[in-house]
Design a protein around this motif. Structure first.
Motif, short mmCIF file in Angstrom:
data_model
loop_
_atom_site.label_atom_id
_atom_site.label_comp_id
_atom_site.label_asym_id
_atom_site.label_seq_id
_atom_site.Cartn_x
_atom_site.Cartn_y
_atom_site.Cartn_z
N UNK A 1 6.95 -21.93 23.43
CA UNK A 1 5.86 -20.83 23.20
C UNK A 1 6.11 -19.39 23.63
N UNK A 2 7.37 -19.28 24.32
CA UNK A 2 7.82 -17.77 24.85
C UNK A 2 8.88 -17.30 23.88
N UNK A 3 9.42 -18.15 22.84
CA UNK A 3 10.55 -17.69 21.87
C UNK A 3 10.12 -16.46 21.29
N UNK B 1 7.08 -15.64 18.57
CA UNK B 1 5.98 -16.15 18.78
C UNK B 1 5.03 -15.04 19.25
N UNK B 2 3.85 -15.06 18.45
CA UNK B 2 3.17 -13.88 18.96
C UNK B 2 1.60 -14.59 19.32
N UNK B 3 0.78 -13.98 20.21
CA UNK B 3 -0.59 -14.46 20.09
C UNK B 3 -1.20 -13.70 18.79
N UNK C 1 -3.59 -11.84 19.22
CA UNK C 1 -3.98 -10.44 19.53
C UNK C 1 -2.67 -9.47 19.51
N UNK C 2 -1.50 -9.83 19.82
CA UNK C 2 -0.51 -9.08 19.71
C UNK C 2 -0.02 -8.67 18.47
N UNK D 1 -10.86 -10.45 25.98
CA UNK D 1 -9.83 -10.76 27.18
C UNK D 1 -8.31 -11.39 26.86
N UNK D 2 -7.84 -12.28 27.43
CA UNK D 2 -6.33 -12.71 27.57
C UNK D 2 -6.46 -13.94 26.33
N UNK D 3 -5.08 -13.63 25.64
CA UNK D 3 -5.00 -14.60 24.56
C UNK D 3 -4.35 -16.11 25.35
N UNK E 1 -2.60 -19.75 24.99
CA UNK E 1 -1.57 -20.32 24.19
C UNK E 1 -1.85 -21.81 24.25
#
Lengths: 280, 464
Positions: free
Chosen positions: B249-251, B254-256, B258-259, B239-241, B243
């Motif tokens: 973290x939303x810069x 910055x990747x999960x 998964x992404x 499921x969802x990564x 953080x």
């Protein structure tokens, strides 16, 4: 494979295609989107469903040919096939009888408010449409919106059609009038889709009047099913995923600055696709 | 002596996405197979979550019968070429091997891979594609079962159910099947050709694979029943990564994990601009986490030209990743920032990462997991040079399906609740793999797929 049934240029770089996707058409609600993968090595791109026809089993997609992937899709002809379409995705717009609903669309966002005006009208709302484009030839869907809106205002940046100025000018005017008016034309909901600066301005405006406002966001997505988190947006200080939590959020709580910066994340790469990649 | 499989040399492999482990030659496989004691009461089989008859397939390899060895494995395991590559054998069959007492267990993983690769090549010359066995009860063919998710659990259940004679449709939301095998595990550890071959094998058993179908959106559970499916198996993955919940973290960049991995593996961003999905990778990447996903991310980033640090809050001994992968990463030049916890991601004016502020940790008393709890060292903050941050700290269950079907009961942690027969709170709806356990290994998911397939068969025979 999904066949392109119809294709037309609406204006300038805005293209409309109708594709056969019966399973999706059957389930699609206002405000939902699909992920499109045009060809073998294509990106997955999110596109709002502009209309559906369940009897024909088709979806209408209207998009601006702004980057490589939208141009690739726009290059298809009637009869061609799209490799993959996934949907409908995102939460459908919450439709109820609010009273008066103002729907604001900027640029290709005009296509995205159309299904919402249609559903809101069907729910017996008084629907006021405000649409804006840079100039006359970029105004789309005027005739269709006249059928779904009780009133339709049109603006162009250069004044070549409708009122000169921005959609926010018209909205601001309406809100001022409704504030002073004795009989109630006060909007119960404002719904807006368009470029980030437009949505931000609308949010600022309606916040002053304390009017509930919904925006439909278009963050970058990869899988669009909640798996990757590329589409994260900050809403009320909390990270949310555009694909599974959205795409619609309370406009007054969205961090538009962050959204705009994240949308620009791959700008250099995009240029690389459109022209030639500089040597590594 | 236990024979290690040959590897691509580190200096070469960090410049390509080709497979790192090269596998056994015929001679090496035979030699290793001869070391096997062929125990009468084999412990290795007990260590295998899908109970492969390991001594029997090794015996066939000794006799230079890779095709028969492969058939023997396939009696229990539908994805041998995958398992031979990514199973943590060191914790399972090889850990149980009697020779492990002398620390020289049979290299069962490499032998399984050899049987899969060579057995298939041999089989191609001799016979046509595999066929589904004749259904024991011919009527069962009319019975339709929907499997949702085409990762290891879904593929396994679909294959087993098809072998039992059911008509199986496998629904996948992405545009390619394979789940984590396709989008998650990199090419250099599990070539996508291998995954697609395994999927083709499963199609050959009669399973219909439908990509671009998101159950819960394109079709609901109730609609699947209306369409005549008698049971549904949900194998929808972790499921969802997650953080960290730290500032920045939303810069951009910055990747999960998964992404990052999806862009690289599923979308082939490493072949950009030939492949159209971009990936921004700067010159210094920090990967946060110590599991296999963190190492996969780190080694992809390295191959894309970045200098890479793994940032992990505990010590190396506590890392959940496979020892082999940790070793590979070290050889390739991945740096380790151990006992280090990120506290803030620093950004520039345009919103891109420009550094990672961390704090050093010390190990305290053991925590609930039995591992020593890391505690921050006061005034130890420092800035790690980084322009890309990849967060690989796990996943939480995807709420999409449970929102679409609220009557589907979930556990407090969001995983789907099942009984001992893998059945959810909805009659006829089963679930298995990461969606019921949280993130786990490929083979654990396959084990769940096998057991669930048996439970579904029992359910249909009782309720049909």
């Amino acid at each position: 494979m999904f066949r392109v049934i119809e294709k037309s240029k609406l204006t300038g770089d805005i293209t409309r295609i109708v594709v056969a996707a019966p399973d999706i058409a059957l389930k699609a609600g206002a405000g939902q989107f699909v992920m499109v993968v045009t060809g073998r090595d294509s990106e997955r791109i999110p596109l709002t469903i502009a209309d559906t026809d369940t009897s024909r089993g088709t979806l209408t997609l209207i998009f601006q040919e702004i980057g490589f992937s939208t141009k690739e899709l726009g290059a298809l002809s009637e009869g061609d096939t799209i490799s993959h379409i996934l949907g409908p995705l995102g939460n459908p717009t919450h439709i109820e009888k609010y009273g008066t609903v103002i729907c604001v669309g900027g640029g290709v966002g005009i296509a995205e408010i159309f299904p919402v005006t249609k559903a809101m009208k069907r729910a017996e709302n008084r629907v006021i449409g405000i649409i804006g484009a840079r100039s006359k030839e970029l105004v789309i869907l005027e005739e269709k919106l006249k059928q779904t809106c009780d009133e339709l205002f049109i603006t162009t940046d250069d004044g070549s059609y409708g009122k000169k100025g921005y959609v926010t000018d018209v909205l601001s005017g309406l809100l001022k009038v409704s504030e002073q008016s004795t009989h109630t034309i006060y909007p119960n909901l404002v719904y807006a889709v368009g470029p980030v600066p437009m949505m931000r301005k609308i949010a600022q405006l309606t916040k002053e009047y304390n009017i509930k406002t919904i925006v439909s966001l278009n963050p970058i997505m990869v899988d669009a099913t909640g798996m990757c988190g590329s589409c994260r947006v900050t809403v009320a200080g909390v990270t949310r995923f555009g694909c599974v939590d959205g795409p619609e959020f309370d406009a007054h709580l969205v961090d538009f600055d962050e959204l705009q910066k994240r949308l620009a994340s791959f700008k250099e790469k995009e240029e690389c696709l459109n022209k030639k990649c500089p040597a590594k | 002596m236990r024979k290690q499989a040959r590897l691509q040399a580190p200096a070469d492999r960090i410049k390509n996405f080709f497979e790192v482990a090269l596998g056994y030659s015929k001679e090496e496989a035979e030699k290793e197979a001869k070391r096997c004691l062929l125990c009468k009461d084999p412990l290795c089989v007990k260590g295998c979550p899908v109970r492969i008859d390991i001594p029997s397939f090794i015996r066939l390899l000794r006799e230079n019968k890779p095709q028969e060895a492969l058939a023997k494995i396939k009696e229990r395991n539908n994805l041998p070429a995958v398992c031979g590559r990514v199973c943590p054998q060191e914790d399972q069959c090889e850990a149980m091997c009697i020779l492990n007492k002398k620390k020289i267990p049979i290299n069962i993983g490499a032998l399984e891979r050899y049987a899969a690769d060579y057995g298939k090549a041999a089989g191609k010359q001799l016979t046509s594609e595999p066929q589904a066995s004749e259904p024991a009860n011919p009527r069962t063919r009319e019975l339709k079962i929907a499997v949702v998710g085409s990762g290891p659990a879904g593929l396994t259940a679909a294959a087993d159910l098809a072998k039992m004679g059911y008509s199986v449709t496998l629904f996948e939301s992405l545009h390619k099947p394979g789940g984590v095998l396709t989008y998650g595990i990199p090419e250099f550890r599990l070539p996508k050709k291998i995954v697609m071959d395994e999927v083709e094998y499963i199609k050959g058993l009669g399973v219909e694979v439908k990509t671009d179908y998101l159950v819960g959106r394109t079709l609901g559970l109730a609609e699947l029943f209306e369409k005549g499916y008698k049971a549904i198996f949900l194998a929808i993955g972790a499921g969802l990564p997650q953080f960290m919940g730290i500032p920045g973290e939303n810069l951009s960049r910055v990747y999960s994990a998964n992404e990052f991995l999806t862009r690289v593996n599923l979308m082939r961003a490493y072949a950009f601009p030939e492949s159209k999905t971009p990936l921004n990778i700067g010159t210094r990447a920090a990967v946060i986490g110590g599991g296999n996903v963190a190492f996969d991310s780190a080694r992809c980033a390295l191959r894309l030209g970045a200098k890479v640090s793994i940032v992990y809050r505990r010590a190396e001994a506590e890392m959940p990743a496979r020892v082999e992968e940790i070793q590979n990463a070290k050889e390739e030049g991945v740096e380790f920032q151990l006992l280090t916890q990120p506290v803030k991601i620093l950004g520039d004016e345009q919103g891109f990462v420009k550094g990672l502020e961390c704090v050093r940790m010390a190990l305290g008393e053991p925590d609930a997991s039995g591992r020593k709890r890391p505690v921050p060292v006061k005034n130890s903050n420092f800035i790690l040079e980084a322009d890309t941050v990849i967060v690989a700290i796990g996943q939480t269950p995807n709420p999409l399906l449970s929102r679409a079907a609220p009557e589907l009961k979930t556990n407090p942690n969001g995983t789907i609740a099942v009984n001992e027969d893998y059945m959810t709170s909805l009659p006829g709806v089963f679930a298995g793999g990461d969606i019921i356990t949280g993130a786990d290994t490929v083979i654990a998911a396959m084990g769940a797929g096998k057991k669930a397939a048996l439970a579904i068969d029992r359910y249909i025979k009782t309720n049909g």
